[in-house]
Design a protein around this motif. Sequence first.
Motif, PDB file in Angstrom:
ATOM      1  N   LEU A 159       0.853  -1.181   0.000  1.00 18.35           N
ATOM      2  CA  LEU A 159       0.000   0.000   0.000  1.00 18.35           C
ATOM      3  C   LEU A 159       0.892   1.235   0.000  1.00 18.35           C
ATOM      4  N   LYS A 160       0.497   2.261  -0.747  1.00 19.76           N
ATOM      5  CA  LYS A 160       1.281   3.490  -0.834  1.00 19.76           C
ATOM      6  C   LYS A 160       0.421   4.700  -0.511  1.00 19.76           C
ATOM      7  N   LYS A 161       1.022   5.661   0.193  1.00 20.51           N
ATOM      8  CA  LYS A 161       0.315   6.897   0.514  1.00 20.51           C
ATOM      9  C   LYS A 161       1.330   7.990   0.799  1.00 20.51           C
ATOM     10  N   ASN A 162       1.207   9.091   0.063  1.00 17.41           N
ATOM     11  CA  ASN A 162       2.081  10.257   0.255  1.00 17.41           C
ATOM     12  C   ASN A 162       3.552   9.892   0.159  1.00 17.41           C
ATOM     13  N   GLY A 163       3.883   8.989  -0.729  1.00 17.62           N
ATOM     14  CA  GLY A 163       5.274   8.599  -0.921  1.00 17.62           C
ATOM     15  C   GLY A 163       5.757   7.538   0.032  1.00 17.62           C
ATOM     16  N   ASN A 164       4.947   7.203   1.040  1.00 18.71           N
ATOM     17  CA  ASN A 164       5.306   6.150   1.982  1.00 18.71           C
ATOM     18  C   ASN A 164       4.745   4.812   1.493  1.00 18.71           C
ATOM     19  N   GLU A 165       5.392   3.739   1.890  1.00 13.61           N
ATOM     20  CA  GLU A 165       5.012   2.413   1.403  1.00 13.61           C
ATOM     21  C   GLU A 165       4.951   1.422   2.554  1.00 13.61           C
ATOM     22  N   LEU A 166       3.849   0.651   2.593  1.00 15.62           N
ATOM     23  CA  LEU A 166       3.669  -0.403   3.597  1.00 15.62           C
ATOM     24  C   LEU A 166       3.541  -1.741   2.884  1.00 15.62           C
ATOM     25  N   THR A 167       4.388  -2.695   3.255  1.00 16.01           N
ATOM     26  CA  THR A 167       4.302  -4.055   2.729  1.00 16.01           C
ATOM     27  C   THR A 167       3.776  -4.974   3.815  1.00 16.01           C
ATOM     28  N   ILE A 168       2.724  -5.723   3.486  1.00 14.93           N
ATOM     29  CA  ILE A 168       2.136  -6.676   4.430  1.00 14.93           C
ATOM     30  C   ILE A 168       2.413  -8.082   3.906  1.00 14.93           C
ATOM     31  N   PHE A 225      -3.986 -13.922  14.418  1.00 15.46           N
ATOM     32  CA  PHE A 225      -2.889 -14.127  13.479  1.00 15.46           C
ATOM     33  C   PHE A 225      -1.861 -13.015  13.621  1.00 15.46           C
ATOM     34  N   ARG A 226      -0.727 -13.225  13.011  1.00 17.84           N
ATOM     35  CA  ARG A 226       0.335 -12.216  12.979  1.00 17.84           C
ATOM     36  C   ARG A 226       0.935 -12.191  11.592  1.00 17.84           C
ATOM     37  N   CYS A 227       1.516 -11.120  11.249  1.00 19.91           N
ATOM     38  CA  CYS A 227       2.178 -11.031   9.950  1.00 19.91           C
ATOM     39  C   CYS A 227       3.331 -10.044  10.030  1.00 19.91           C
ATOM     40  N   ALA A 228       4.342 -10.325   9.259  1.00 19.65           N
ATOM     41  CA  ALA A 228       5.467  -9.389   9.161  1.00 19.65           C
ATOM     42  C   ALA A 228       5.047  -8.211   8.294  1.00 19.65           C
ATOM     43  N   ILE A 229       5.553  -7.041   8.624  1.00 21.18           N
ATOM     44  CA  ILE A 229       5.298  -5.842   7.830  1.00 21.18           C
ATOM     45  C   ILE A 229       6.609  -5.127   7.581  1.00 21.18           C
ATOM     46  N   ALA A 230       6.640  -4.336   6.536  1.00 24.43           N
ATOM     47  CA  ALA A 230       7.832  -3.538   6.221  1.00 24.43           C
ATOM     48  C   ALA A 230       7.374  -2.141   5.830  1.00 24.43           C
ATOM     49  N   VAL A 231       8.035  -1.124   6.395  1.00 25.70           N
ATOM     50  CA  VAL A 231       7.680   0.268   6.126  1.00 25.70           C
ATOM     51  C   VAL A 231       8.862   0.965   5.464  1.00 25.70           C
ATOM     52  N   LYS A 232       8.563   1.620   4.358  1.00 23.30           N
ATOM     53  CA  LYS A 232       9.579   2.414   3.674  1.00 23.30           C
ATOM     54  C   LYS A 232       9.064   3.837   3.586  1.00 23.30           C
ATOM     55  N   THR A 233       9.704   4.729   4.330  1.00 20.39           N
ATOM     56  CA  THR A 233       9.246   6.119   4.349  1.00 20.39           C
ATOM     57  C   THR A 233       9.697   6.843   3.087  1.00 20.39           C
ATOM     58  N   ALA A 234       9.005   7.924   2.792  1.00 22.00           N
ATOM     59  CA  ALA A 234       9.302   8.704   1.586  1.00 22.00           C
ATOM     60  C   ALA A 234      10.764   9.133   1.575  1.00 22.00           C
ATOM     61  N   GLY A 235      11.463   8.802   0.505  1.00 16.88           N
ATOM     62  CA  GLY A 235      12.857   9.193   0.356  1.00 16.88           C
ATOM     63  C   GLY A 235      13.848   8.230   0.951  1.00 16.88           C
ATOM     64  N   ALA A 236      13.395   7.276   1.759  1.00 18.52           N
ATOM     65  CA  ALA A 236      14.311   6.328   2.393  1.00 18.52           C
ATOM     66  C   ALA A 236      14.713   5.238   1.414  1.00 18.52           C
ATOM     67  N   LYS A 237      15.891   4.661   1.628  1.00 21.87           N
ATOM     68  CA  LYS A 237      16.372   3.585   0.777  1.00 21.87           C
ATOM     69  C   LYS A 237      16.086   2.209   1.370  1.00 21.87           C
ATOM     70  N   GLU A 238      16.015   2.137   2.680  1.00 24.11           N
ATOM     71  CA  GLU A 238      15.843   0.852   3.337  1.00 24.11           C
ATOM     72  C   GLU A 238      14.468   0.750   3.986  1.00 24.11           C
TER      73      GLU A 238
END
Length: 755
Positions: free
Chosen positions: A38-47, A63-76
């Motif tokens: 999902l993307k919003k305002n340049g930020n990205e959430l991976t579920i 349940f549980r799930c891993a998530i990953a957040v990539k903020t706008a402009g970040a590389k990692e």
Amino acid sequence: MKLKIVLITLSLLLLVSGSSFGAATTSPPPDPGWPRVLKKNGNELTIYQPQVDSWNNYSDLVFRCAIAVKTAGAKERKYGIAEIEAKTETDHGNRTVVLIPQKRELRFPNLSDTEASTLRNLVNEIQPPVSAMTLSLDRLLAYLESDKQSQQQAVELNLDPPKIFHSAKPAILVIFLGEPQLQPVTPDNKELMFAVNTNWDVFYATGSQRYYLLNGDSWLTTTDAVKGRWVPATTLPPGLSSLPADENWADVRQHLPGRRETNPPVIFVSTEPAELILTKGAPNYATISKTKLMRMTNTDLPVFLHTGNKQHYLLVAGRWFRASTLDGPWAAASKDLPADFALIPDDDPAAFVKASVPGTSEANDAILLASVPRATEVDLTNPTPVEVSYNGEPKFAPIDSTTVQYASNTSDAVFLVDNSYYCCTQGIWYTSVAATGPWVYSTRVPAAIYAIPVSHPLHNVTYVTVANSTPTTVVYTQTAGYSGEYVASTGVLMFGAGMMVGAIIANNNDYWYGPYRYPVPYSYGCGARYNYAYGGYYRGARVAYGPYGGAGAYAAYNPRTGTYSRGAYAYGPAGSAATRSAYNPYTGTRAHAGRVDTAYGSAGRAAVYNPRTGNAARGGYRSNDYGTVGGVQTNRGTGAVAWDTQNSQGAVAKGRNGNVYAGKDGNVYKRDSSGDWSSHSGNSWEKNNNQQARSSMDSQAQARSRGNQMTQSSSSRQSSSYSRPSSGGGGRSGGGGGRGGGGGGGGRGGGGGRR
């Protein structure tokens, strides 16, 4: 008939045209896949794909799930874990579960409190805590331990073999339910009669005293339908040329006078459900690696030769039979099956039979899937009129070992308990103070009814229960037992009660097979076989069993109208996914494209209403260059849509590695192609050598892999010589209809068409 029903099916946006079921379109898989972005305002959430811890009562999911957040402009990306408690809505038709979060906790291990707080706020902005999502039912079930889930109770089923015929030459199997029973094609003309208790087109000319059988586009004749020798017909009775000009006889009329048969097939006739092993010439076999088994390759039925004990094995309706030769005699083999059957490799064309092998994971999967309840809610303020037709005055007979009596001269499932009457039709319970009604929805069912033994043909109603009731609504739930799919004491899911039903037919019981030809539940006569991908049993029989696929409802008499309905034109176990209109004799319902159509819509089979949450849900899918997008809306709240997640469910990340997991210890793990594990330190992935953690994550990876395989199988409906439901089906005029003037058909407990 109108019925206020809160079942809202998952409506898929139909994207691809060309359906084998006669519809104009098909749809993409309900679960769009994982991971989702999902993307919003340049930020990205991976579920990443959810990992299930528990599913209490098939309603409350943890349940549980891993998530990953990539903020706008970040590389990692920064990795975390979402731990969620959710209510669920199950759509059996689409094999999809809607997850509606009730509580969500976000954890970001190995990060500072400040950074973790910032990331939590960002996740909540991109995907609010109440955002719903969809998950494949198969992916969910793969995580469950079957012995910890509520399941259909095991029952003692009859395992005796039916009549089993074999031919290496072209042959057909004509099944009558009892001795041939004849009725005039038209009430005012008795010169031409038709057999009402077979699914074949069999006619009798009273003038010549000969029977005529339509086999494809040619005609055969004999003087004795059961014991006589069928030969090519050189002439046809005059009455055939004056068949009623309606759709019910259209297929017959187009084969008049028919093609002259020069090479007639072998004709097998049975007065009870039977099976036919038809080989194309002498049997051919193929080896099955790592076993002593060989599978027969030139027959439609699953037949094997065990090279160790030199026995042949046949699987039908979930039961195994053995014989030294294909000509028999056959004996029951379900309780002492050779261990080799459990060792059949997963990639072998015959691997599907492991669902009927005790102790296998496939057998456990079948039972678990059959145990997930389906629900239907009705509105007490808007009752549906129900009319039960009897042959004369209502008659009731006792059911052995119970205090229950059942109506013996109607095709409806009507019971008498403590001076009150109860009727179960299409998954709904009704009650009345009189056997003839009026009928109202029942908010309770006497416990005595649930003691009806499996040996009684109405045992299937014991799988329909009142789950919940309010002053204005009643919720009924059913498991697969209502469709005649019973869990045997051997630990496998079987279709029907077996040869006890066949004995009822052979004994010419006045009700179950008598002068009024009511439908009879059955296990055999259609080559019933199980396929997990199709959600249950379907008919495996082909043209050798008749133009309509095997034993079925045949012609049902309606005493109210005095007419017959050719219910034979729909057949087979419920859920038959590749037949135009498959008939289930246990419920009187017809399946279309994997769903069961009744007067109550889907009767819960393709519905996503959950009585324990009071929610209904619907979803839609679309595809774009980025991936597949899935959305869910629910009716939670005061009649308004509380969630619309078309934009918050996310798109499947094409090419993104999905091997990221949420550990129970609070860490995020990643599995590489060699099977090694790394955990995220907050800034990078570091190899993890903790054996306890590795063992736990290996188990999680196996469940995910297995769930993905099961989902792919269910979605693609992949075919093979064993697992493909045969084409055709339905029957005259799309399944059912009114040969003999209309009326209703339909099976006991199902209601049929007399409404």
